[in-house]
Design a protein around this motif. Structure first.
Motif, PDB file in Angstrom:
ATOM      1  N   GLY A   1       0.824  -1.199   0.000  1.00  0.00           N
ATOM      2  CA  GLY A   1       0.000   0.000   0.000  1.00  0.00           C
ATOM      3  C   GLY A   1       0.857   1.247   0.000  1.00  0.00           C
ATOM      4  N   THR A   2       0.239   2.353  -0.419  1.00  0.00           N
ATOM      5  CA  THR A   2       0.944   3.630  -0.507  1.00  0.00           C
ATOM      6  C   THR A   2       0.568   4.517   0.665  1.00  0.00           C
ATOM      7  N   PRO A   3       1.515   4.897   1.527  1.00  0.00           N
ATOM      8  CA  PRO A   3       1.191   5.778   2.660  1.00  0.00           C
ATOM      9  C   PRO A   3       0.793   7.159   2.167  1.00  0.00           C
ATOM     10  N   ALA A   4      -0.183   7.754   2.845  1.00  0.00           N
ATOM     11  CA  ALA A   4      -0.679   9.063   2.437  1.00  0.00           C
ATOM     12  C   ALA A   4      -0.354  10.161   3.441  1.00  0.00           C
ATOM     13  N   SER A   5       0.242   9.802   4.586  1.00  0.00           N
ATOM     14  CA  SER A   5       0.582  10.792   5.613  1.00  0.00           C
ATOM     15  C   SER A   5       1.791  10.285   6.391  1.00  0.00           C
ATOM     16  N   PRO A   6       2.516  11.186   7.080  1.00  0.00           N
ATOM     17  CA  PRO A   6       3.643  10.738   7.906  1.00  0.00           C
ATOM     18  C   PRO A   6       3.226   9.703   8.950  1.00  0.00           C
ATOM     19  N   ASP A   7       1.981   9.808   9.463  1.00  0.00           N
ATOM     20  CA  ASP A   7       1.523   8.853  10.482  1.00  0.00           C
ATOM     21  C   ASP A   7       1.518   7.417   9.956  1.00  0.00           C
ATOM     22  N   GLU A   8       1.284   7.243   8.664  1.00  0.00           N
ATOM     23  CA  GLU A   8       1.192   5.899   8.094  1.00  0.00           C
ATOM     24  C   GLU A   8       2.553   5.264   7.816  1.00  0.00           C
ATOM     25  N   LEU A   9       3.624   6.053   7.924  1.00  0.00           N
ATOM     26  CA  LEU A   9       4.942   5.516   7.607  1.00  0.00           C
ATOM     27  C   LEU A   9       5.448   4.542   8.670  1.00  0.00           C
ATOM     28  N   GLY A  10       4.938   4.660   9.884  1.00  0.00           N
ATOM     29  CA  GLY A  10       5.423   3.815  10.964  1.00  0.00           C
ATOM     30  C   GLY A  10       5.206   2.334  10.738  1.00  0.00           C
ATOM     31  N   ARG A  11       4.219   1.974   9.938  1.00  0.00           N
ATOM     32  CA  ARG A  11       3.952   0.548   9.705  1.00  0.00           C
ATOM     33  C   ARG A  11       4.691   0.014   8.481  1.00  0.00           C
ATOM     34  N   HIS A  12       5.437   0.886   7.789  1.00  0.00           N
ATOM     35  CA  HIS A  12       6.119   0.472   6.565  1.00  0.00           C
ATOM     36  C   HIS A  12       7.567   0.080   6.838  1.00  0.00           C
ATOM     37  N   HIS A  13       8.112  -0.732   5.934  1.00  0.00           N
ATOM     38  CA  HIS A  13       9.513  -1.115   5.995  1.00  0.00           C
ATOM     39  C   HIS A  13      10.365   0.048   5.492  1.00  0.00           C
ATOM     40  N   GLY A  14      11.403   0.397   6.264  1.00  0.00           N
ATOM     41  CA  GLY A  14      12.269   1.503   5.899  1.00  0.00           C
ATOM     42  C   GLY A  14      13.685   1.057   5.605  1.00  0.00           C
ATOM     43  N   LEU A  15      14.295   1.669   4.607  1.00  0.00           N
ATOM     44  CA  LEU A  15      15.700   1.468   4.264  1.00  0.00           C
ATOM     45  C   LEU A  15      16.418   2.727   4.717  1.00  0.00           C
ATOM     46  N   LEU A  16      17.208   2.622   5.781  1.00  0.00           N
ATOM     47  CA  LEU A  16      17.674   3.790   6.512  1.00  0.00           C
ATOM     48  C   LEU A  16      19.173   4.001   6.383  1.00  0.00           C
ATOM     49  N   TYR A  17      19.563   5.277   6.499  1.00  0.00           N
ATOM     50  CA  TYR A  17      20.979   5.618   6.542  1.00  0.00           C
ATOM     51  C   TYR A  17      21.490   5.367   7.955  1.00  0.00           C
ATOM     52  N   ILE A  18      22.563   4.626   8.069  1.00  0.00           N
ATOM     53  CA  ILE A  18      23.039   4.182   9.374  1.00  0.00           C
ATOM     54  C   ILE A  18      23.461   5.384  10.233  1.00  0.00           C
ATOM     55  N   ASN A  19      23.265   5.252  11.531  1.00  0.00           N
ATOM     56  CA  ASN A  19      23.668   6.255  12.531  1.00  0.00           C
ATOM     57  C   ASN A  19      22.867   7.550  12.465  1.00  0.00           C
ATOM     58  N   ARG A  20      21.729   7.544  11.764  1.00  0.00           N
ATOM     59  CA  ARG A  20      20.862   8.725  11.765  1.00  0.00           C
ATOM     60  C   ARG A  20      19.498   8.306  12.287  1.00  0.00           C
ATOM     61  N   GLU A  21      19.333   8.381  13.582  1.00  0.00           N
ATOM     62  CA  GLU A  21      18.093   7.909  14.196  1.00  0.00           C
ATOM     63  C   GLU A  21      16.912   8.813  13.864  1.00  0.00           C
ATOM     64  N   THR A  22      17.182  10.087  13.607  1.00  0.00           N
ATOM     65  CA  THR A  22      16.086  11.032  13.320  1.00  0.00           C
ATOM     66  C   THR A  22      16.153  11.510  11.873  1.00  0.00           C
ATOM     67  N   ASP A  23      16.513  10.594  10.968  1.00  0.00           N
ATOM     68  CA  ASP A  23      16.727  10.979   9.578  1.00  0.00           C
ATOM     69  C   ASP A  23      15.430  11.335   8.862  1.00  0.00           C
ATOM     70  N   TRP A  24      14.332  10.641   9.184  1.00  0.00           N
ATOM     71  CA  TRP A  24      13.064  10.887   8.494  1.00  0.00           C
ATOM     72  C   TRP A  24      12.325  12.020   9.209  1.00  0.00           C
ATOM     73  N   ARG A  25      12.611  13.240   8.783  1.00  0.00           N
ATOM     74  CA  ARG A  25      12.002  14.444   9.376  1.00  0.00           C
ATOM     75  C   ARG A  25      11.161  15.146   8.314  1.00  0.00           C
ATOM     76  N   PHE A  26       9.926  15.457   8.686  1.00  0.00           N
ATOM     77  CA  PHE A  26       8.991  16.064   7.745  1.00  0.00           C
ATOM     78  C   PHE A  26       8.436  17.357   8.332  1.00  0.00           C
ATOM     79  N   ALA A  27       8.292  18.357   7.460  1.00  0.00           N
ATOM     80  CA  ALA A  27       7.761  19.643   7.884  1.00  0.00           C
ATOM     81  C   ALA A  27       6.245  19.536   8.043  1.00  0.00           C
ATOM     82  N   VAL A  28       5.766  19.769   9.249  1.00  0.00           N
ATOM     83  CA  VAL A  28       4.332  19.756   9.540  1.00  0.00           C
ATOM     84  C   VAL A  28       3.993  21.044  10.271  1.00  0.00           C
ATOM     85  N   ALA A  29       2.700  21.296  10.442  1.00  0.00           N
ATOM     86  CA  ALA A  29       2.269  22.506  11.133  1.00  0.00           C
ATOM     87  C   ALA A  29       2.879  22.545  12.536  1.00  0.00           C
ATOM     88  N   GLY A  30       3.583  23.634  12.815  1.00  0.00           N
ATOM     89  CA  GLY A  30       4.165  23.782  14.147  1.00  0.00           C
ATOM     90  C   GLY A  30       5.570  23.261  14.307  1.00  0.00           C
TER      91      GLY A  30
END
Length: 301
Positions: free
Chosen positions: A179-208
């Protein structure tokens, strides 16, 4: 011992440390192993101290060697800069230039951009070392390092080369299956391919402010091309700069995933030690790379 021989001894010492052996130092300097060994011995004799502990299996720095190494690098650097200044006064760019860059960007974009620079300045002797770790420009003896992201080291001066957007991508097969995620909230259930040693790499601009997302980890690696290829293979979503995925998007091997929020971007910098100033050949390299990449850069057009 003549002064020129002392400089050659310093060069042999630094090369032996950086290359890990006298044989490798000899290959780098273009001399025989016996010549490099002789220069090391003469340097140690002149200093009255043993700098390297050598055996048949390994070589290591002594305590005196540890103390002397940064000074040796500084002396060689100052000699190199002095020669460069004389060259600059003659209105030609020549001499050694040593830079470090990440492996993937170096292969995909930096290498081709450097060819034009070297063709324009044939007197420059460029050493390009590709490494995905964050090298220490001053301590490791580099004239400059290319960084993708903020440069926080106060010892470095950073010159911006280009902007870079980062986007979420996945293969059509993965999106059809998961399935295709439509919001940042839906990304938590998806498999991620991550850059090592960057725990907070997936950062998205949201209100506030910023929203940090932690997907289910399928792969951690310190190389963007491996992350890209894993995404093409359908292993998960990955967040990558557009310069990695331009061709894959064009041919349909990857699709951009829009979650309604912009991912944190990054910029490309060339950073050099503050104390060294900016020699003419480094300034010329910065200008050449800016022209090659463009504004906006060609990978975002």
């Amino acid at each position: 011992m003549p002064n020129d021989l002392k400089l050659r001894g310093l060069a042999a010492f630094v090369a032996a440390v950086e290359e890990g052996s006298v044989s490798a130092a000899a290959r780098r300097l273009g001399y025989s192993k016996s010549v490099v060994s002789e220069r090391l011995a003469e340097l140690e004799h002149a200093l009255g101290a043993r700098l390297l502990q050598r055996s048949t299996r390994r070589m290591s720095l002594t305590a005196d060697g540890e103390c002397f190494l940064p000074r040796a690098r500084r002396i060689l650097g100052e000699a190199k800069e002095a020669m460069a200044e004389l060259t600059d006064r003659r209105s030609s760019l020549a001499g050694p230039l040593r830079i470090s860059a990440p492996v993937s960007f170096g292969v995909l974009h930096l290498g081709p951009a450097l060819y034009a620079f070297l063709a324009a300045h044939p007197g420059i002797e460029l050493s390009l070392e590709l490494d995905d770790r964050f090298v220490d420009a001053g301590a490791d003896g580099f004239d400059a390092v290319l960084r993708h992201g903020p440069v926080t080291d106060c010892r470095l001066v950073a010159k911006r080369l280009a902007t870079s957007r980062r986007i979420l991508v996945a293969s059509p097969a993965y999106l059809a299956r998961e399935g295709t995620p439509a919001s940042p909230d839906e990304l938590g259930r998806h498999h991620g391919l991550l850059y090592i040693n960057r725990e907070t790499d997936w950062r998205f601009a949201v209100a506030g402010g910023w929203r940090v997302v932690h997907p289910r980890t399928s792969l951690r690696v310190n190389n963007g091309m491996v992350m890209r290829d894993a995404a093409v293979a359908g292993l998960g979503l990955t967040l990558l700069p557009t310069f990695f995925v331009r061709d894959e998007l064009a041919r349909g091997a990857l699709e951009q995933v829009d979650v309604g929020a912009e991912a944190e971007g990054a910029e490309l910098f060339l950073a050099y030690p503050r104390e060294s100033g900016v020699p003419a050949k480094l300034a010329a390299l910065i200008d050449s790379l800016k022209r090659s990449f463009g504004e906006p850069p060609y990978w975002d057009r």
